[in-house]
Design a protein around this motif. Sequence first.
Motif, PDB file in Angstrom:
ATOM      1  N   VAL A 330       0.764  -1.141   0.033  1.00  0.00           N
ATOM      2  CA  VAL A 330      -0.062   0.098  -0.120  1.00  0.00           C
ATOM      3  C   VAL A 330       0.897   1.299   0.172  1.00  0.00           C
ATOM      4  O   VAL A 330       0.224   2.178  -0.858  1.00  0.00           O
ATOM      5  CB  VAL A 330      -0.919   0.130   1.139  1.00  0.00           C
ATOM      6  N   GLU A 331       1.816   1.208   0.880  1.00  0.00           N
ATOM      7  CA  GLU A 331       2.714   2.421   0.794  1.00  0.00           C
ATOM      8  C   GLU A 331       3.454   2.658  -0.364  1.00  0.00           C
ATOM      9  O   GLU A 331       3.785   3.857  -0.750  1.00  0.00           O
ATOM     10  CB  GLU A 331       3.979   2.314   2.119  1.00  0.00           C
ATOM     11  N   ASP A 332       3.909   1.692  -1.033  1.00  0.00           N
ATOM     12  CA  ASP A 332       4.632   1.780  -2.269  1.00  0.00           C
ATOM     13  C   ASP A 332       3.514   2.335  -3.346  1.00  0.00           C
ATOM     14  O   ASP A 332       3.869   3.407  -3.951  1.00  0.00           O
ATOM     15  CB  ASP A 332       5.031   0.357  -2.675  1.00  0.00           C
ATOM     16  N   ARG A 333       2.314   1.936  -3.486  1.00  0.00           N
ATOM     17  CA  ARG A 333       1.587   2.463  -4.369  1.00  0.00           C
ATOM     18  C   ARG A 333       1.182   3.958  -3.839  1.00  0.00           C
ATOM     19  O   ARG A 333       1.018   4.933  -4.790  1.00  0.00           O
ATOM     20  CB  ARG A 333      -0.071   1.639  -4.239  1.00  0.00           C
ATOM     21  N   THR A 337       1.733   7.105  -6.366  1.00  0.00           N
ATOM     22  CA  THR A 337       0.670   7.578  -7.190  1.00  0.00           C
ATOM     23  C   THR A 337      -0.058   8.968  -6.349  1.00  0.00           C
ATOM     24  O   THR A 337      -1.084   9.467  -6.786  1.00  0.00           O
ATOM     25  CB  THR A 337      -0.692   6.753  -7.393  1.00  0.00           C
ATOM     26  N   ALA A 338       0.166   9.157  -5.025  1.00  0.00           N
ATOM     27  CA  ALA A 338      -0.512  10.065  -4.318  1.00  0.00           C
ATOM     28  C   ALA A 338       0.252  11.487  -4.189  1.00  0.00           C
ATOM     29  O   ALA A 338       0.076  12.357  -3.450  1.00  0.00           O
ATOM     30  CB  ALA A 338      -0.231   9.694  -2.836  1.00  0.00           C
ATOM     31  N   SER A 339       1.024  11.751  -5.657  1.00  0.00           N
ATOM     32  CA  SER A 339       1.327  13.139  -5.706  1.00  0.00           C
ATOM     33  C   SER A 339       2.323  13.747  -4.627  1.00  0.00           C
ATOM     34  O   SER A 339       1.806  14.801  -4.234  1.00  0.00           O
ATOM     35  CB  SER A 339       0.209  14.321  -6.097  1.00  0.00           C
ATOM     36  N   GLY A 340       3.283  12.981  -4.062  1.00  0.00           N
ATOM     37  CA  GLY A 340       3.979  13.504  -3.087  1.00  0.00           C
ATOM     38  C   GLY A 340       3.577  13.625  -1.624  1.00  0.00           C
ATOM     39  O   GLY A 340       4.142  14.065  -0.630  1.00  0.00           O
ATOM     40  N   VAL A 343       7.283  10.827   0.678  1.00  0.00           N
ATOM     41  CA  VAL A 343       8.676  10.670   0.007  1.00  0.00           C
ATOM     42  C   VAL A 343       9.349   9.351   0.296  1.00  0.00           C
ATOM     43  O   VAL A 343       9.188   8.692   1.206  1.00  0.00           O
ATOM     44  CB  VAL A 343       9.330  11.961   0.363  1.00  0.00           C
ATOM     45  N   ALA A 344      10.516   9.170  -0.563  1.00  0.00           N
ATOM     46  CA  ALA A 344      11.101   7.860  -0.491  1.00  0.00           C
ATOM     47  C   ALA A 344      11.767   7.652   0.578  1.00  0.00           C
ATOM     48  O   ALA A 344      11.791   6.655   1.160  1.00  0.00           O
ATOM     49  CB  ALA A 344      11.992   7.768  -1.627  1.00  0.00           C
ATOM     50  N   ASP A 345      12.254   8.781   1.466  1.00  0.00           N
ATOM     51  CA  ASP A 345      12.965   8.734   2.721  1.00  0.00           C
ATOM     52  C   ASP A 345      12.026   8.244   3.698  1.00  0.00           C
ATOM     53  O   ASP A 345      12.538   7.433   4.645  1.00  0.00           O
ATOM     54  CB  ASP A 345      13.664  10.072   2.930  1.00  0.00           C
ATOM     55  N   GLN A 346      10.760   8.767   3.571  1.00  0.00           N
ATOM     56  CA  GLN A 346       9.831   8.366   4.752  1.00  0.00           C
ATOM     57  C   GLN A 346       9.548   6.899   4.816  1.00  0.00           C
ATOM     58  O   GLN A 346       9.439   6.140   5.672  1.00  0.00           O
ATOM     59  CB  GLN A 346       8.284   9.104   4.644  1.00  0.00           C
ATOM     60  N   VAL A 347       9.455   6.438   3.520  1.00  0.00           N
ATOM     61  CA  VAL A 347       8.859   4.992   3.046  1.00  0.00           C
ATOM     62  C   VAL A 347      10.177   4.113   3.472  1.00  0.00           C
ATOM     63  O   VAL A 347      10.192   2.888   4.284  1.00  0.00           O
ATOM     64  CB  VAL A 347       8.768   4.651   1.832  1.00  0.00           C
ATOM     65  N   GLU A 348      11.320   4.422   3.084  1.00  0.00           N
ATOM     66  CA  GLU A 348      12.552   3.942   3.705  1.00  0.00           C
ATOM     67  C   GLU A 348      12.618   3.839   5.190  1.00  0.00           C
ATOM     68  O   GLU A 348      13.153   2.629   5.714  1.00  0.00           O
ATOM     69  CB  GLU A 348      13.730   4.602   3.078  1.00  0.00           C
ATOM     70  N   THR A 349      12.353   5.084   5.900  1.00  0.00           N
ATOM     71  CA  THR A 349      12.429   5.028   7.390  1.00  0.00           C
ATOM     72  C   THR A 349      11.497   3.702   7.936  1.00  0.00           C
ATOM     73  O   THR A 349      11.810   3.207   8.899  1.00  0.00           O
ATOM     74  CB  THR A 349      12.217   6.193   7.830  1.00  0.00           C
ATOM     75  N   MET A 350      10.323   4.013   7.556  1.00  0.00           N
ATOM     76  CA  MET A 350       9.308   2.964   7.999  1.00  0.00           C
ATOM     77  C   MET A 350       9.651   1.295   7.648  1.00  0.00           C
ATOM     78  O   MET A 350       9.496   0.731   8.431  1.00  0.00           O
ATOM     79  CB  MET A 350       8.206   3.252   7.128  1.00  0.00           C
ATOM     80  N   GLY A 393      10.914  -2.784  -4.736  1.00  0.00           N
ATOM     81  CA  GLY A 393      12.228  -1.883  -4.599  1.00  0.00           C
ATOM     82  C   GLY A 393      12.436  -2.083  -3.048  1.00  0.00           C
ATOM     83  O   GLY A 393      13.380  -1.114  -2.925  1.00  0.00           O
ATOM     84  N   TYR A 394      11.967  -2.850  -2.337  1.00  0.00           N
ATOM     85  CA  TYR A 394      12.692  -2.864  -0.979  1.00  0.00           C
ATOM     86  C   TYR A 394      13.812  -3.542  -0.958  1.00  0.00           C
ATOM     87  O   TYR A 394      13.656  -4.665  -1.525  1.00  0.00           O
ATOM     88  CB  TYR A 394      11.508  -3.232   0.199  1.00  0.00           C
TER      89      TYR A 394
END
Length: 789
Positions: A330-333, A337-340, A343-350, A393-394
């Motif tokens: 879900v977070e990757d989607r 698709t959610a227009s910013g 950000v990638a750093d937040q997903v990477e932190t999670m 991409g994880y």
Amino acid sequence: MDMKTKRRTAIENGDAGEDLVLTTSIGNADDIGPIVRHAFETGRTEGLINQLNYVVKKAEAEIEEMCKMHYDEFILAVDELRGVLLDADELKSELQSDNFKLQQVGSALLVNLEGLLESYSAKKNLTEAIKMSKYCIQVLELCAKCNNHISEGQFYTALKFLDLLEKNYLQNIPVKALKMVIEKRIPVIKLHIEKKVCSQVNEWLVQIRSSAKNIGQTAIGRTVSARQRDEEMLERQRTAEEQNISGVGDLVYTLDVEEFDEDSVLEFDLTPLYRACHIHDCLGIREKFREYYYKNRVLQLKSDLEVSSAQPFVESYQTFLAQIAGYFIVEDRVLRTASGLLVADQVETMWQTAVAKITSLLDEQFSHMDSATHLLLVKDHVTLLASTLRQYGYEVGPLLEVLDNSCDKYHALLLEECRQQTIDVLGNDSYEQMMIKKDIDYENTVLSFNLQTSKILPAFPYVAPFSSMVPDACRIVRSFIKGSVDYMSYGVHTNFYGIVRKYLDKFLIDVLNKILLDTVNNGNISVSQAMQIAANISVLERACDFFLQHAAQLCGIPVRSVERAQGTLTAKMVLQTSRDSTYVALLNLVNTKIDEFMALNENVNWTSEEISEDGNNYMNEVIFYLDSVMSTAQQILPLEAMYKVGIGALEHISNSIVSAFLSDSVKRFNANTVMSINNDLKKLESFADERIHTSGLDEIYDEGSFRNYLVEARQLINLLLSSQPEDFMNAVTREENYYALDYKKVATICEKFKDAPDGIFGSLSNKSAKQSARKKSMDVLKKRLKDFN
């Protein structure tokens, strides 16, 4: 005087020049500030004042001269002006008269004009009021539409109307009260919309969290299907390669492409989130919403990462990992698709937070697990999670490293489980040759493990040279290999054949071989059981090549590569050593049984008065026993092993005969006893010659090789029955006929040899009887041996 005159002249000329400049500047209305400043800076103010006075006087003279020049014209002008003044007075009187007349005539019209102006003013006010009312009606209609859209949940449209009101209408509202009300309500409405949207987002967060498990399970199921397709394709490829090893024909490769739409497989609705994101954009508080969303998703992640202690991990790990997979899908989607919104750093932190928690949890759970099956199931699901999320991409390396770190723990559990299975198999084994009645049983028992010794299918029923424990043990080894490969698959190592081979060696050596040796060495087995175990070990040793090829095949290594490498398992050499140890144990058991039959000290009358032509009864039992042992060995043991058993038993019998003569319990013996033992030895030699011929060993080994291992006993009997025993001391004769005999042994035995029956008066009769030549020769031998020693 001349110098002073010249200096004064120069000064006057200089002053005249400055007067000219000042006059010119004043005449041209130029700025004389610089000239004044210069005079004050140079300290010549007095000269400047004189110059200004000069200019003033000069201007006054010019004015006076000009007044004198125009005096007559001025007088004429004054006279004309007085005439004009008189005419103006007359004109004023006429105008006053005309005005009075006009006032009298236009007073009525003036009254009408004032009424008309009032009418025009009222009309203007009414028009303005109508215009204002229409404007206010438009504003109120917009407000009403905005309210309707809010009540219907169409917040974006409502915000568009609010924006329209705020930008195009608010500043032009003519009614101050209405304007103030609208100004106050717009922020309230925006706050209301924000709360409503956040409420919808909260509902979506709850819904998406409950759906995450299904999303993760669907994605993992898709990974399972893809993995199965890959494995089937690799299996077909390996089969095709193995069938084409000879190079006949060309290899044909086919690529099966199955198209699928990711979104059709993983359907979940992000519309509420998109709507909320867009509405917060319109509200101008996008950053606030980003923080709100990120904070709530992090809280949900922390909650998802908590594992309940009320339920065993082996029962909840699938749900746990599916929930995590769904969450990050879900977070990757959302990221894409959610227009910013993210950000990638937040997903990477999670993701890093989740990885740290999962790895810690797996380490703890693996340390408490006592079942290889449970650990393998968890490992498989973790690799599925890793394979699934890798597609998005994880970075899944740390998850696979945890599994790699638990490799030894898993194999220790697997070894223990297989150890218990092997113990049960050996405990339930009958140690009898396995009878196979059908070709399907032959295929499942023999061919499937490459245990056949011939490519020709035997006739059924077929008696195998091994017992039932061999195929059972092979199945355990095969399951161990599969378990090891299953754990190593899809992990950190892409080529893990060497690791699987290491653990396979460890299992065969530390488990299977050790259990077999313990069974042999515990002393509770019979000769037939030891023989069957030796045969089983030989078969297992041969099966090591199959085990290695099977491991290579499961690891994706072509079998021909393993064959070209000419590598083998260390366990094969260890099993060979164990097989030889089993032969030794078997021979010890056979020799022990032979000792029970022989018991020469009890079964032989060492001072017999007559010769037993048929030999002693114990030898018949020994020969019968040896015949049964050799017959059984011929059926299940290799010829080499059978040969070792035969020569070992015969050599033991020979040593036993010699040891009996040397025994302290035998004080003396006579020639009758020697002749009886000679008859026993002849029967044993005949049996040895017959057995080596019927078993086919004579084609491999020298003729009479069995008999050769009775040589010490034979040479001793020949010496005792020789007519010239003193020839033993002759080097040539001894080298030809008595090379196996030891001086000391011969000396001890000869001292006990009394060539006369042991009658009551035997010793007295011997004193008076004439010594025979053989006795004399024996006495000579005894004397010479005594001197030699």
